[in-house]
Design an enzyme around this catalytic site. Structure first.
Site, PDB file in Angstrom:
ATOM      1  N   HIS A  34       0.869  -1.174   0.000  1.00 28.17           N
ATOM      2  CA  HIS A  34       0.000   0.000   0.000  1.00 28.17           C
ATOM      3  C   HIS A  34       0.910   1.229   0.000  1.00 28.17           C
ATOM      4  CE1 HIS A  34       1.069   0.149   4.210  1.00 28.17           C
ATOM      5  NE2 HIS A  34       0.497  -1.017   4.457  1.00 28.17           N
ATOM      6  N   HIS A  37       4.082   1.252   2.220  1.00 26.30           N
ATOM      7  CA  HIS A  37       5.242   0.530   1.680  1.00 26.30           C
ATOM      8  C   HIS A  37       5.932   1.360   0.592  1.00 26.30           C
ATOM      9  CE1 HIS A  37       2.716  -3.033   3.029  1.00 26.30           C
ATOM     10  NE2 HIS A  37       3.853  -3.269   3.648  1.00 26.30           N
ATOM     11  N   GLY A 148       8.915   1.651   8.913  1.00 22.42           N
ATOM     12  CA  GLY A 148       7.842   2.628   9.095  1.00 22.42           C
ATOM     13  C   GLY A 148       7.580   2.912  10.566  1.00 22.42           C
ATOM     14  N   SER A 187      -1.788  -3.558   5.868  1.00 20.49           N
ATOM     15  CA  SER A 187      -2.298  -4.688   5.094  1.00 20.49           C
ATOM     16  C   SER A 187      -3.488  -5.307   5.813  1.00 20.49           C
ATOM     17  CB  SER A 187      -1.198  -5.727   4.900  1.00 20.49           C
ATOM     18  OG  SER A 187      -0.063  -5.119   4.299  1.00 20.49           O
ATOM     19  N   ARG A 188      -3.531  -5.178   7.137  1.00 20.87           N
ATOM     20  CA  ARG A 188      -4.622  -5.789   7.910  1.00 20.87           C
ATOM     21  C   ARG A 188      -5.925  -4.998   7.788  1.00 20.87           C
ATOM     22  NH1 ARG A 188      -0.179  -7.472  11.566  1.00 20.87           N
ATOM     23  NH2 ARG A 188      -0.175  -9.745  11.472  1.00 20.87           N
TER      24      ARG A 188
HETATM   25  P1  AMP Z   1       4.623  -4.962   6.721  1.00 21.96           P
HETATM   26  O1  AMP Z   1       4.615  -5.396   5.294  1.00 21.96           O
HETATM   27  O2  AMP Z   1       3.263  -4.640   7.268  1.00 21.96           O
HETATM   28  O3  AMP Z   1       5.437  -5.873   7.602  1.00 21.96           O
HETATM   29  O4  AMP Z   1       5.378  -3.570   6.758  1.00 21.96           O
HETATM   30  C1  AMP Z   1       6.623  -3.402   6.142  1.00 21.96           C
HETATM   31  C2  AMP Z   1       7.159  -2.062   6.525  1.00 21.96           C
HETATM   32  O5  AMP Z   1       6.241  -1.051   6.122  1.00 21.96           O
HETATM   33  C3  AMP Z   1       7.353  -1.891   8.039  1.00 21.96           C
HETATM   34  O6  AMP Z   1       8.571  -1.192   8.281  1.00 21.96           O
HETATM   35  C4  AMP Z   1       6.154  -1.069   8.425  1.00 21.96           C
HETATM   36  O7  AMP Z   1       6.373  -0.271   9.580  1.00 21.96           O
HETATM   37  C5  AMP Z   1       5.970  -0.204   7.204  1.00 21.96           C
HETATM   38  N1  AMP Z   1       4.599   0.308   7.149  1.00 21.96           N
HETATM   39  C6  AMP Z   1       3.456  -0.404   7.208  1.00 21.96           C
HETATM   40  N2  AMP Z   1       2.388   0.416   7.173  1.00 21.96           N
HETATM   41  C7  AMP Z   1       2.880   1.681   7.102  1.00 21.96           C
HETATM   42  C8  AMP Z   1       2.291   2.983   7.045  1.00 21.96           C
HETATM   43  N3  AMP Z   1       0.965   3.155   7.058  1.00 21.96           N
HETATM   44  N4  AMP Z   1       3.113   4.047   6.977  1.00 21.96           N
HETATM   45  C9  AMP Z   1       4.463   3.894   6.967  1.00 21.96           C
HETATM   46  N5  AMP Z   1       5.069   2.693   7.016  1.00 21.96           N
HETATM   47  C10 AMP Z   1       4.293   1.612   7.084  1.00 21.96           C
END
Ligand code: AMP
Length: 289
Positions: A34, A37, A148, A187-188
């Site tokens: 999204h 990312h 993030g 993603s959730r």
């Molecule tokens: P994930 O795929 O959910 O494990 O997230 C991968 C990376 O994207 C992690 O470093 C998260 O903190 C970051 N991330 C997820 N959602 C957001 C968001 N809304 N804003 C900024 N970074 C994000």
């Protein structure tokens, strides 16, 4: 953009980049990309000559009964999104490549920073995160890794792991990307119905209420936490926790708050999604005049 699935191939690419005198920035992800990312990918491109995005839904960081099986997986659209974002390598290792023995014997154990906030209900989560991030650092050997702020506890733990274990990598953190309602992208969020999504916006509204009290001069942690809780209650949300902790080591915040940075963080179930969010409150050092 090249998709890389083999660990040795990924390491060889990174070593070749370094051999050319260039640098590598890594963005670890679990996919279902999204705009959050994509913001991390943009930052990575600013930091280094070559951008690597890893995509691995890491079983080690999901507890029994959590959403590992249900977690969204869509490699084809993720590949297109990463390519459009200018990513150079998408590293997509298989589970058997990452955990060839199935059982993981040697792992990173985080200690007290993994036991607070989300760690209370997810006692093995951050050990799983730290272990997979350590593996990715060993495989990709990045100069920079980008995370993030949305996952504030994760950021604090990874920063600390890098210091405690002397990983030769610099950490960059990107502010949380939000929907117009304030809901942090995740993603959730895909688990939410439309009505739940509107309700979930209360998480950020609640944090914003705490932030407003803080901006008005309030320095008692409990009062700030209560301000957050009040907005959540109005929206019919019973949080798993609302806490104010030191941003760097997740230790208890002093009462009243002393100069420093604090994490005001919330976790709550909305429908079948466990959502988290946070804001940072900074108490400035008194001016020396
Ligand atoms: P994930 O795929 O959910 O494990 O997230 C991968 C990376 O994207 C992690 O470093 C998260 O903190 C970051 N991330 C997820 N959602 C957001 C968001 N809304 N804003 C900024 N970074 C994000």
């Amino acid at each position: 953009m090249q998709v890389v699935t083999e660990i040795e191939a990924m390491r060889a690419i990174s070593r070749e980049v370094h051999h050319r005198g260039e640098s590598v920035a890594l963005v670890p992800t679990m996919g279902a990309f999204h705009a959050g990312h994509l913001a991390l990918m943009r930052r990575a491109r600013e930091l280094a000559t070559v951008t690597v995005v890893s995509l691995f839904v890491n079983p080690l960081q999901f507890g029994p009964g959590e959403d590992w099986a249900r977690y969204p997986r869509r490699l084809e659209s993720d590949r297109a999104a990463a390519e459009a974002a200018g990513v150079d390598y998408l590293f997509v290792p298989s589970e058997s490549a990452m955990y060839p023995h199935g059982e993981v014997v040697a792992r990173v154990v985080v200690g007290r920073m993994a036991e607070v906030l989300c760690g209370r209900s997810r006692p093995t989560h951050f050990n799983g995160v730290a272990t997979v991030v350590a593996k990715l650092f060993h495989i990709v050997e990045p100069d920079w890794a980008v995370f993030g702020q949305k996952d504030g506890q994760q950021v604090a733990i990874i920063r600390r792991m890098v210091e405690d274990l002397n990983f030769p990598v610099r950490i960059a953190v990107v502010p949380t990307v939000r929907e117009p309602t304030g809901l942090a992208l995740s993603s959730r969020n895909e688990y939410l119905t439309e009505a739940e999504r509107r309700k979930a916006a209360a998480l950020y509204q609640a944090l914003s209420a705490g932030q407003a009290r803080f901006a008005g001069g309030e320095r008692h942690p409990q009062v700030l936490v209560e301000a957050v809780r009040a907005v959540l209650a109005e929206a019919g949300i019973q949080p798993e926790y609302v806490e104010l902790v030191q941003a760097w080591d997740l230790g208890a915040a002093p009462d009243p708050l002393a100069p420093g940075a604090y994490l005001l963080a919330v976790a709550a179930w909305v429908g079948t999604a466990r959502l988290i969010d946070n804001v940072i409150l900074t108490v400035p050092e008194p001016s020396a005049s």
